[in-house]
Design an enzyme around this catalytic site. Structure first.
Site, PDB file in Angstrom:
ATOM      1  N   HIS A 218       0.802  -1.219   0.000  1.00 28.55           N
ATOM      2  CA  HIS A 218       0.000   0.000   0.000  1.00 28.55           C
ATOM      3  C   HIS A 218       0.841   1.279   0.000  1.00 28.55           C
ATOM      4  O   HIS A 218       0.597   2.172  -0.813  1.00 28.55           O
ATOM      5  CB  HIS A 218      -1.083   0.044   1.065  1.00 28.55           C
ATOM      6  N   TYR A 222       1.502   5.136  -2.709  1.00 28.48           N
ATOM      7  CA  TYR A 222       1.805   6.551  -2.441  1.00 28.48           C
ATOM      8  C   TYR A 222       3.203   6.910  -2.942  1.00 28.48           C
ATOM      9  O   TYR A 222       3.456   8.066  -3.279  1.00 28.48           O
ATOM     10  CB  TYR A 222       1.600   6.870  -0.951  1.00 28.48           C
ATOM     11  N   HIS A 372     -10.783   0.896 -10.122  1.00 32.42           N
ATOM     12  CA  HIS A 372     -10.283   1.930  -9.190  1.00 32.42           C
ATOM     13  C   HIS A 372      -8.833   2.283  -9.513  1.00 32.42           C
ATOM     14  O   HIS A 372      -8.475   3.438  -9.692  1.00 32.42           O
ATOM     15  CB  HIS A 372     -10.407   1.409  -7.757  1.00 32.42           C
ATOM     16  N   PHE A 373      -7.994   1.263  -9.640  1.00 31.52           N
ATOM     17  CA  PHE A 373      -6.575   1.643  -9.695  1.00 31.52           C
ATOM     18  C   PHE A 373      -6.126   2.145 -11.063  1.00 31.52           C
ATOM     19  O   PHE A 373      -5.079   2.778 -11.161  1.00 31.52           O
ATOM     20  CB  PHE A 373      -5.658   0.588  -9.072  1.00 31.52           C
ATOM     21  N   HIS A 374      -6.923   1.891 -12.112  1.00 33.62           N
ATOM     22  CA  HIS A 374      -6.512   2.536 -13.366  1.00 33.62           C
ATOM     23  C   HIS A 374      -6.779   4.034 -13.325  1.00 33.62           C
ATOM     24  O   HIS A 374      -6.117   4.800 -14.006  1.00 33.62           O
ATOM     25  CB  HIS A 374      -7.176   1.859 -14.572  1.00 33.62           C
ATOM     26  N   ARG A 435     -11.566 -10.323 -11.326  1.00 30.68           N
ATOM     27  CA  ARG A 435     -10.330  -9.773 -11.853  1.00 30.68           C
ATOM     28  C   ARG A 435      -9.340 -10.920 -12.076  1.00 30.68           C
ATOM     29  O   ARG A 435      -9.571 -12.033 -11.624  1.00 30.68           O
ATOM     30  CB  ARG A 435      -9.755  -8.709 -10.898  1.00 30.68           C
ATOM     31  N   ARG A 436      -8.233 -10.614 -12.752  1.00 23.60           N
ATOM     32  CA  ARG A 436      -7.127 -11.568 -12.935  1.00 23.60           C
ATOM     33  C   ARG A 436      -7.601 -12.924 -13.451  1.00 23.60           C
ATOM     34  O   ARG A 436      -7.198 -13.977 -12.966  1.00 23.60           O
ATOM     35  CB  ARG A 436      -6.397 -11.772 -11.614  1.00 23.60           C
TER      36      ARG A 436
HETATM   37 FE1  HAS Z   1      -6.200   2.286  -3.787  1.00 21.65          FE
HETATM   38  C1  HAS Z   1      -6.612  -1.140  -4.016  1.00 21.65           C
HETATM   39  C2  HAS Z   1      -8.157   2.363  -0.986  1.00 21.65           C
HETATM   40  C3  HAS Z   1      -5.580   5.664  -3.443  1.00 21.65           C
HETATM   41  C4  HAS Z   1      -3.752   2.094  -6.209  1.00 21.65           C
HETATM   42  N1  HAS Z   1      -5.381   0.780  -4.904  1.00 21.65           N
HETATM   43  C5  HAS Z   1      -5.696  -0.564  -4.856  1.00 21.65           C
HETATM   44  C6  HAS Z   1      -4.899  -1.274  -5.804  1.00 21.65           C
HETATM   45  C7  HAS Z   1      -4.058  -0.351  -6.408  1.00 21.65           C
HETATM   46  C8  HAS Z   1      -4.374   0.928  -5.836  1.00 21.65           C
HETATM   47  C9  HAS Z   1      -3.008  -0.635  -7.453  1.00 21.65           C
HETATM   48  O1  HAS Z   1      -9.219   0.369   1.092  1.00 21.65           O
HETATM   49  C10 HAS Z   1      -5.021  -2.756  -6.121  1.00 21.65           C
HETATM   50  C11 HAS Z   1      -3.945  -3.585  -5.492  1.00 21.65           C
HETATM   51  C12 HAS Z   1      -4.108  -5.017  -5.937  1.00 21.65           C
HETATM   52  O2  HAS Z   1      -3.552  -5.367  -6.982  1.00 21.65           O
HETATM   53  O3  HAS Z   1      -4.841  -5.753  -5.272  1.00 21.65           O
HETATM   54  N2  HAS Z   1      -6.804   3.741  -2.495  1.00 21.65           N
HETATM   55  C13 HAS Z   1      -7.640   3.574  -1.442  1.00 21.65           C
HETATM   56  C14 HAS Z   1      -7.894   4.866  -0.819  1.00 21.65           C
HETATM   57  C15 HAS Z   1      -7.163   5.788  -1.506  1.00 21.65           C
HETATM   58  C16 HAS Z   1      -6.475   5.074  -2.547  1.00 21.65           C
HETATM   59  C17 HAS Z   1      -8.786   5.143   0.355  1.00 21.65           C
HETATM   60  N3  HAS Z   1      -4.936   3.622  -4.660  1.00 21.65           N
HETATM   61  C18 HAS Z   1      -4.830   4.960  -4.352  1.00 21.65           C
HETATM   62  C19 HAS Z   1      -3.789   5.562  -5.141  1.00 21.65           C
HETATM   63  C20 HAS Z   1      -3.255   4.549  -5.921  1.00 21.65           C
HETATM   64  C21 HAS Z   1      -4.001   3.357  -5.606  1.00 21.65           C
HETATM   65  C22 HAS Z   1      -3.370   7.002  -5.064  1.00 21.65           C
HETATM   66  C23 HAS Z   1      -2.158   4.584  -6.915  1.00 21.65           C
HETATM   67  C24 HAS Z   1      -1.452   5.607  -7.236  1.00 21.65           C
HETATM   68  N4  HAS Z   1      -7.203   0.875  -2.720  1.00 21.65           N
HETATM   69  C25 HAS Z   1      -7.893   1.121  -1.567  1.00 21.65           C
HETATM   70  C26 HAS Z   1      -8.345  -0.163  -1.012  1.00 21.65           C
HETATM   71  C27 HAS Z   1      -7.912  -1.166  -1.867  1.00 21.65           C
HETATM   72  C28 HAS Z   1      -7.191  -0.472  -2.933  1.00 21.65           C
HETATM   73  C29 HAS Z   1      -9.111  -0.394   0.225  1.00 21.65           C
HETATM   74  C30 HAS Z   1      -8.118  -2.680  -1.711  1.00 21.65           C
HETATM   75  C31 HAS Z   1      -9.255  -3.127  -2.563  1.00 21.65           C
HETATM   76  C32 HAS Z   1      -9.385  -4.635  -2.539  1.00 21.65           C
HETATM   77  O4  HAS Z   1     -10.342  -5.126  -1.926  1.00 21.65           O
HETATM   78  O5  HAS Z   1      -8.561  -5.358  -3.119  1.00 21.65           O
HETATM   79  C33 HAS Z   1      -7.070   7.284  -1.166  1.00 21.65           C
HETATM   80  O6  HAS Z   1      -5.723   7.633  -0.941  1.00 21.65           O
HETATM   81  C34 HAS Z   1      -7.679   8.146  -2.228  1.00 21.65           C
HETATM   82  C35 HAS Z   1      -7.779   9.602  -1.803  1.00 21.65           C
HETATM   83  C36 HAS Z   1      -8.017  10.480  -2.999  1.00 21.65           C
HETATM   84  C37 HAS Z   1      -8.895  11.491  -3.073  1.00 21.65           C
HETATM   85  C38 HAS Z   1      -9.053  12.239  -4.361  1.00 21.65           C
HETATM   86  C39 HAS Z   1      -8.532  13.668  -4.296  1.00 21.65           C
HETATM   87  C40 HAS Z   1      -8.674  14.318  -5.629  1.00 21.65           C
HETATM   88  C41 HAS Z   1      -7.740  15.110  -6.225  1.00 21.65           C
HETATM   89  C42 HAS Z   1      -8.037  15.669  -7.578  1.00 21.65           C
HETATM   90  C43 HAS Z   1      -8.544  17.110  -7.497  1.00 21.65           C
HETATM   91  C44 HAS Z   1      -8.850  17.627  -8.849  1.00 21.65           C
HETATM   92  C45 HAS Z   1      -8.697  18.907  -9.258  1.00 21.65           C
HETATM   93  C46 HAS Z   1      -9.005  19.234 -10.682  1.00 21.65           C
HETATM   94  C47 HAS Z   1      -8.165  19.989  -8.389  1.00 21.65           C
HETATM   95  C48 HAS Z   1      -9.736  11.855  -1.926  1.00 21.65           C
HETATM   96  C49 HAS Z   1      -6.456  15.465  -5.575  1.00 21.65           C
HETATM   97  C50 HAS Z   1     -10.081  20.275 -10.799  1.00 21.65           C
HETATM   98  C51 HAS Z   1     -10.580  20.277 -12.215  1.00 21.65           C
HETATM   99  C52 HAS Z   1     -10.665  21.357 -13.024  1.00 21.65           C
HETATM  100  C53 HAS Z   1     -11.174  21.181 -14.395  1.00 21.65           C
HETATM  101  C54 HAS Z   1     -10.243  22.699 -12.636  1.00 21.65           C
END
Ligand code: HAS
Length: 557
Positions: A218, A222, A372-374, A435-436
């Site tokens: 995990h 990050y 999610h992860f893509h 998946r997979r």
């Molecule tokens: Fe995740 C599974 C929970 C973030 C990658 N995640 C995965 C896997 C990957 C992955 C690769 O709780 C699969 C692993 C595998 O092969 O089994 N993930 C989270 C949570 C967050 C999160 C709570 N994940 C990421 C990030 C990744 C990533 C970042 C890669 C870089 N994830 C999980 C959980 C699993 C999981 C479980 C397990 C699932 C399972 O059952 O297998 C948080 O950190 C996310 C917080 C993000 C936000 C979004 C903020 C938005 C922003 C954009 C703002 C946009 C603007 C644009 C300003 C709250 C910063 C404005 C637009 C205009 C036009 C002006």
């Protein structure tokens, strides 16, 4: 800033090599969508079987490319802000180990000796070559960090009153997370898996290897994300024509990642029977907490973008969003950054769904998870890698960026592809699409008794998304390699767009030091992993491994 020829060669190698491999990574990604949509009903294509291809796709795109980029971008940011090069021996040995490690991984994957996917835990077994290669890649990246620590101390002696530049803080936080979280992975690969794979030990504790992997797995996400955040905070406001809304908020966000990235890996193991409900609840709560620095980033970066748009003459409450430089050729980086941010809104929200223990029971091991992860890895992470690789290659080599209009188009085409791909995956996942799994041999094969017509539209949407992403990747490779093969026209230099901060904010001493945060991070890791380890040893033990991939029971008839 002018740099030595050796440093330049190391930086350019660190960009060129993983980008070349990324071609193979992308090919295998598109192949996944073809297999799964049932376009082909085969176990392998061109000598590469489904799991071998999936392993190459994950390892190259999510481990090799991201680690090389973090190191190279780290070299560029740390050297640019501290105005010096790291010791030659550190960056040379680091790159050498990373290249050797990657070649070992590649040899193991191409020969089919490593097919255990990028999540390398037991009972699936890889060749020792793969485990040692991965360890070398990781150790190489540590050595780069040690070189930056040395020049940081030199710089601090000369600038005792100046606070650590934001980009350097972000990079140091990232590599501190990396250094701590790769220790369990090193133990897992070198002490447990390699001897097992060499046949020196004949039994293995499967839940222990899985727990050690996710202790690393995990924080790994990050480690992919934080270079993108460094770019969003320190480069994007300038490229958009504005300033960073709050430097203190950015510092706090990075420091929160330092304490919260590591103790949450158990959220990948909610279905693992060995952990107690208490450990799972704690991991779930901490997972919600680790979303906070990303919410902060959304507001700080959003406010910086609004400021940039208003500077460019925008007026309305929402219409400022149209006043940003989406298609300006000279600000091509903007497209890569904004498309990543847009995808991340949905990537982040789906992550919060995963973090809930109860909802996780619905989506775990379904296609929802790659959906999610893509939108995270193939969103902000890969798009910042693609944009910054073009920028760093052309400035550090002194070559002019080729096919600029194509360079501007790539992120938008990619965005459409990822959106369709993830939509197909997630809607299928909610109906239980696994998946997979090579669905073309079963659920999407009309000749199979397992055929499920509900998976046809979802896998077809995923296929269309995958093909669009493949098209964007081809256009990108044309731009990148044409630039790399072009003639040098400018003086090579190490340079970055540098955003100013909007306000001169009050100095908060706690935001200018990493030590208390590092201590807190170790304490938090213990709160999750001491109980987790006790459970692993209480409820599981090493057993002889009965699973062999080439056993007749596992071969397709
Ligand atoms: Fe995740 C599974 C929970 C973030 C990658 N995640 C995965 C896997 C990957 C992955 C690769 O709780 C699969 C692993 C595998 O092969 O089994 N993930 C989270 C949570 C967050 C999160 C709570 N994940 C990421 C990030 C990744 C990533 C970042 C890669 C870089 N994830 C999980 C959980 C699993 C999981 C479980 C397990 C699932 C399972 O059952 O297998 C948080 O950190 C996310 C917080 C993000 C936000 C979004 C903020 C938005 C922003 C954009 C703002 C946009 C603007 C644009 C300003 C709250 C910063 C404005 C637009 C205009 C036009 C002006």
């Amino acid at each position: 800033m002018t740099i030595s020829k050796t440093y330049r060669t190391v930086i350019l190698t660190g960009l060129l090599m993983p980008m070349t491999l990324f071609i193979l990574g992308c090919y295998n990604g598109v192949m996944q969508t073809i297999y799964r949509a049932g376009i082909i009903h085969q176990a392998s294509v061109g000598g590469i079987n489904y799991y071998q291809g999936l392993t190459m796709h994950g390892v190259i795109n999510a481990i090799v490319l991201t680690t090389f980029f973090a190191v190279v971008f780290g070299h560029v940011t740390v050297s640019y802000y501290l105005k010096r090069e790291p010791p030659k021996l550190t960056y040379q040995i680091s790159m050498l180990l990373m290249v050797i490690g990657t070649l070992m991984d590649l040899a193991a994957m191409i020969t089919g000796k490593a097919q255990a996917l990028y999540t390398f835990y037991a009972p699936l077994k890889d060749s020792p070559f793969f485990y040692i290669g991965t360890a070398l890649l990781i150790i190489g990246s540590w050595i780069a960090f040690f070189g930056w620590i040395k020049i940081w101390y030199d710089w601090k002696k000369e600038n005792p009153e100046t606070k650590m530049p934001l980009a350097v803080l972000g990079t140091f936080v990232n590599f501190s997370i990396w250094l701590i979280c790769t220790l369990p992975a090193a133990y897992e690969t070198l002490i447990i898996l390699t001897p097992w794979s060499l046949g020196w030990t004949d039994s293995i504790n499967v839940p222990l290897t899985r727990m050690l992997f996710w202790m690393f797995g995990h924080p790994l996400v990050y480690f992919w994300l934080l270079p993108a955040y460094v770019a969003y905070y320190t480069i994007l406001p300038k490229v958009a024509g504005g300033k960073l809304y709050s430097g203190n908020a950015a510092r706090l966000a990075f420091l929160l990642f330092l304490i919260l990235s590591m103790p949450v890996g158990v959220h990948h193991q909610f279905s693992e029977p060995v952990f107690t409900p208490g450990t799972k609840l704690w991991a779930s709560l901490l997972t919600y907490a680790v979303a906070i620095p990303s919410f902060m980033t959304a507001f700080t970066v959003g406010a910086s973008l609004e400021f940039a748009a208003r500077r460019r003459g925008a007026k309305g409450v929402f219409s400022w969003m149209w006043k940003l430089p989406y298609f300006e050729v000279d600000r091509y980086l903007f497209g890569y950054f904004i498309c990543g941010l847009i995808l991340f809104i949905f990537g982040g929200l789906t992550g919060i769904v995963n973090a809930s223990y109860t909802l996780n029971q619905l989506v775990h091991n379904t296609d929802w998870v790659p959906g999610h992860f893509h939108m995270t890895v193939a969103g902000p992470v890969i798009l910042v890698i693609l944009g910054m690789s073009l920028y760093m290659y052309s400035t550090v080599s002194g070559k002019e960026l080729k096919f600029k209009t194509f360079a501007v188009m790539v992120p938008y085409v990619w965005l459409v592809g990822v959106a369709l791909l993830s939509h197909g995956l997630m809607s299928g996942g909610l109906m239980g699409e696994p998946r997979r799994t090579n669905l073309g041999l079963s659920y999407t094969n009309p000749a199979s008794p397992l055929f499920n017509q509900h998976f046809v539209p979802t896998t077809s949407t995923t296929l269309v998304g995958g093909i669009i992403m493949g098209a964007a990747a081809i256009i990108y490779f044309i731009v990148f390699f044409a630039t790399a093969m072009g003639k040098r026209v400018n003086e090579p230099q190490l340079i970055l767009p540098e955003s100013e901060e909007l306000n001169e904010e009050r100095d908060v001493p706690l935001f200018n030091t990493m030590k208390p945060w590092l201590i807190l991070s170790i304490v938090l890791v213990m709160t999750t992993y001491v109980p987790a380890l006790i459970s692993v040893f209480k409820y599981s033990k090493a057993v002889p491994n009965k699973y062999q991939p080439d056993s007749p029971q596992n071969l397709q008839k």
